[in-house]
Design an enzyme around this catalytic site. Structure first.
Site, PDB file in Angstrom:
ATOM      1  N   THR A   1       2.724   5.359  -5.308  1.00 23.33           N
ATOM      2  CA  THR A   1       4.009   5.912  -5.747  1.00 23.33           C
ATOM      3  C   THR A   1       4.703   6.624  -4.598  1.00 23.33           C
ATOM      4  O   THR A   1       5.897   6.438  -4.362  1.00 23.33           O
ATOM      5  CB  THR A   1       3.768   6.904  -6.902  1.00 23.33           C
TER       6      THR A   1
ATOM      7  N   LEU B   1       0.835  -1.205   0.000  1.00 24.46           N
ATOM      8  CA  LEU B   1       0.000   0.000   0.000  1.00 24.46           C
ATOM      9  C   LEU B   1       0.871   1.256   0.000  1.00 24.46           C
ATOM     10  O   LEU B   1       2.069   1.197   0.223  1.00 24.46           O
ATOM     11  CB  LEU B   1      -0.917  -0.019   1.228  1.00 24.46           C
TER      12      LEU B   1
ATOM     13  N   HIS C   1      11.704  32.946  19.874  1.00 24.87           N
ATOM     14  CA  HIS C   1      13.074  33.358  19.566  1.00 24.87           C
ATOM     15  C   HIS C   1      14.042  32.407  20.260  1.00 24.87           C
ATOM     16  O   HIS C   1      13.827  32.073  21.412  1.00 24.87           O
ATOM     17  CB  HIS C   1      13.300  34.784  20.058  1.00 24.87           C
TER      18      HIS C   1
END
Lengths: 120, 511
Positions: free
Chosen positions: B84, B81, B490
């Protein structure tokens, strides 16, 4: 605080919480071009197929399947299936799968030979 | 069941076989034969949904429908399964991209970081094994999810026999057939071959061959400077190949990539050793010798050149794959590019047959297919689904990564939209500086009047992850100011994203 309020007056954020998503109550299920379709159009066959096709009721009728999917509505809601008074349906008017299956040669032979052909 | 379906007013005699007496004299042996063939009930159980194709589109639709309680069957011919993407596309290529990048960094980028390394060697076989481990783990994961969500999995090739029935040629031999009230076609795509070159996946390869080469080719020519070509070119260039990319158009990255970003990316990839021949067309090739000879010339005519390569990668795009499906038999239509024609609810002209993924309209991207998989299952179960084709991100996993969503500058110009643009370089971002990885920019395009974000284009470290924020902003219809006023931690790379938004509606702080 007032200073912040004043500052915010200039800016209305475009991102806003719109509430939980809901399925719209009325959806147009008639076929339209797919949003990513390069031609932005549907072939004529989409409409013509729906004109002639019968699938749990005529496909070309509006609002027949409120939730889009086949079997989305009980069969009873498609209206009565009885023939009008004094009228009768003929089996040949039913969809192909309900019509008579033609006799095969093997079956004919079986009947004519009293079943002997099945053991030949 | 039959009785319930016929008109209630119909005389009962009409429903009985012709001649009641005749049936009573039938021999019993014949009666058995009769029942087996003439029974009105279907031979096999009819499923609520049959999905042809177990790729990203198909398996997602199958799982989603299974979760909604439908009886689902998924047919897949590959034997694994994931389609591609999982088997020969996104996943194995990312494994190679990540590991080849590490190899390249260790080879070239350790000294100034204060790391002295000894002898660095490439073990290509092991690198391929690592790739295969990732792939097999993920594909087996989907099989588990199928079981969890009651999806029946048939390994075989499906072909329509009628509008509701699919004959399946089983991988283990034999045949079966499945009937479905609803059918989804999700058969995907295949690499487009280059006319005149025969793909052997050894010397002349597609992306499938490019993730399975046995040794590093000395010279590699990539036909097509799109995302697939550049990613695979990057892998082999990092591992030591001399890579030349031949592109017919005047820019790399395909049509969606912003001009400015494409130019910058080309510069960065050139610095890494890749060579580019833009505005160049391939006239033909000859693979009869030890190496492959490729004839190229300027796209507008002119200078001819002969390129020599050990391996030629054909990456000129992909085309829908519907071979053997027999969709013509039931009257489904495909357009001139082989894409099956559908309406806004993914329905073909036969409303219970729907198509999603690469074999229909839209970009051939796994995440687009996944969105469609969810939406199509919802259209079937709820009658309403959602895919926003205007907010589908594209990512190229080179280094630095390139990612974008929404419209690019050339599209806005062509559509005559008044826009403003703002950008921020990673060289001014603290985290990028500490990482010694400062190449690239973030670029925002917003409506000049409303400040609404129209497109975001990034080339730089972590662009593929960062684009998620841009996609969310686009989906919500956010303004640049909305993003700029949202606190970003940050020191992170995402601060560059925030500052680019700032630069679009006002001014950036750190640049």
């Amino acid at each position: 605080m007032n200073a912040t309020k004043q500052l915010l007056q200039h800016r209305q954020p475009m991102i806003r919480f719109l509430g939980k998503r809901h399925t719209p109550t009325s959806i147009d299920h008639t076929p339209h071009a797919h949003p990513a379709s390069p031609t932005h159009s549907l072939p004529e066959s989409f409409a013509s197929y729906r004109q002639k096709a019968q699938q749990h009721g005529p496909l070309n009728q509006q609002n027949h399947l409120p939730i889009g999917a086949i079997g989305g509505k009980p069969g009873a809601s498609l209206g009565p299936v009885e023939a009008g008074k004094g009228m009768f349906f003929d089996r040949s008017e039913l969809p192909a799968r309900f019509q008579r299956t033609p006799w095969t040669q093997a079956e004919i032979d079986a009947i004519e030979s009293g079943g002997a052909s099945m053991h030949a | 069941m039959f009785r319930a379906m016929v008109p209630r007013a119909a005389p009962r005699s009409l429903l009985r076989p012709v001649g009641g007496a005749q049936s009573s004299i039938r021999p019993s042996a014949f009666y058995v034969l009769d029942r087996s063939r003439r029974g009105y009930a279907t031979e096999a159980e009819e499923k609520d949904l049959v999905v042809i194709g177990g790729g990203v589109a198909g398996y997602v639709a199958a799982i989603k429908a299974g979760q909604a309680g439908l009886k689902v069957t998924c047919i897949e011919k590959r034997g694994a399964l994931g389609g591609t993407c999982l088997n020969v596309g996104c996943i194995p290529s990312k494994s190679l991209l990540n590991n080849s990048h590490m190899y390249h960094s260790i080879l070239h980028d350790t000294k100034n970081r204060g790391i002295d390394v000894g002898d660095v060697k490439l073990n290509l076989a092991q690198m391929m094994k690592a790739k295969e481990t990732s792939v097999s783990g993920l594909t087996k994961g989907i099989e588990f999810l199928f079981k969890k969500n009651n999806v029946e999995y048939i390994k075989g090739t499906g072909a329509f026999t009628d509008e509701h029935t699919i004959a399946v040629n089983l991988l283990d031999g034999g045949e079966t057939s499945v009937k479905g009230k609803n059918i989804i076609i999700a058969t995907g795509s295949e690499a487009t071959p280059f006319p005149g070159l025969t793909i052997d996946e050894e010397k002349i390869i597609t992306s499938t061959g490019a993730i399975a080469l046995q040794k590093v080719p000395k010279k590699m020519v990539v036909i097509g400077g799109g995302i697939i070509g550049l990613e695979m070119g990057s892998v082999w260039s990092r591992l030591g190949s001399e890579v030349t990319v031949v592109e017919f158009l005047g820019q790399i990255g395909g049509p969606g990539m912003d001009n400015e970003i494409a130019k910058l990316t080309q510069k960065l990839l050139t610095k890494q050793g890749m060579k580019f021949k833009l505005n160049t067309k391939v006239m033909g090739g000859d693979d009869s010798g030890e190496t492959v000879k490729i004839n190229v010339e300027a796209a507008k005519g002119g200078k001819e050149e002969l390129l020599d390569a050990d391996v030629v990668l054909v990456a000129i795009g992909r085309r829908p794959y519907t071979a053997g499906l027999n969709f013509e038999k039931i009257g489904l239509e495909a357009d001139d590019k082989g894409r099956l024609v559908i309406d806004q609810e993914f329905r073909t002209k036969i409303p219970h047959i729907r198509v999603i993924g690469d074999c229909t309209f839209g970009p051939m991207l796994a995440h687009k297919a996944e969105e469609e998989g969810v939406a199509v299952a919802e259209f079937i179960t709820k009658g309403y689904g959602h895919v926003n084709y205007g907010a589908i991100p594209s990512v190229m996993y080179s280094h630095p990564e390139v990612a974008w969503v929404g419209q690019n500058e050339q599209e806005l110009k062509a559509a005559d939209v008044k826009y403003k643009s703002g950008s921020f370089p990673f060289s001014a971002n603290s985290r990028a500086k500490t990482n010694l990885d400062t190449e690239g920019i973030v670029k925002f395009l917003a409506d000049a009047e409303t400040d609404r974000i129209l497109g975001v284009h990034i080339v730089g470290p972590n662009a593929g992850e960062m684009i998620a924020e841009a996609t969310l902003a686009l989906e919500y219809g956010a303004s640049c100011e909305d993003v700029a006023r949202t606190s970003h931690a940050h020191p992170t790379l995402s601060e560059a994203f925030k500052e680019a938004a700032m630069a679009t509606y006002d001014k950036a702080i750190h640049y």
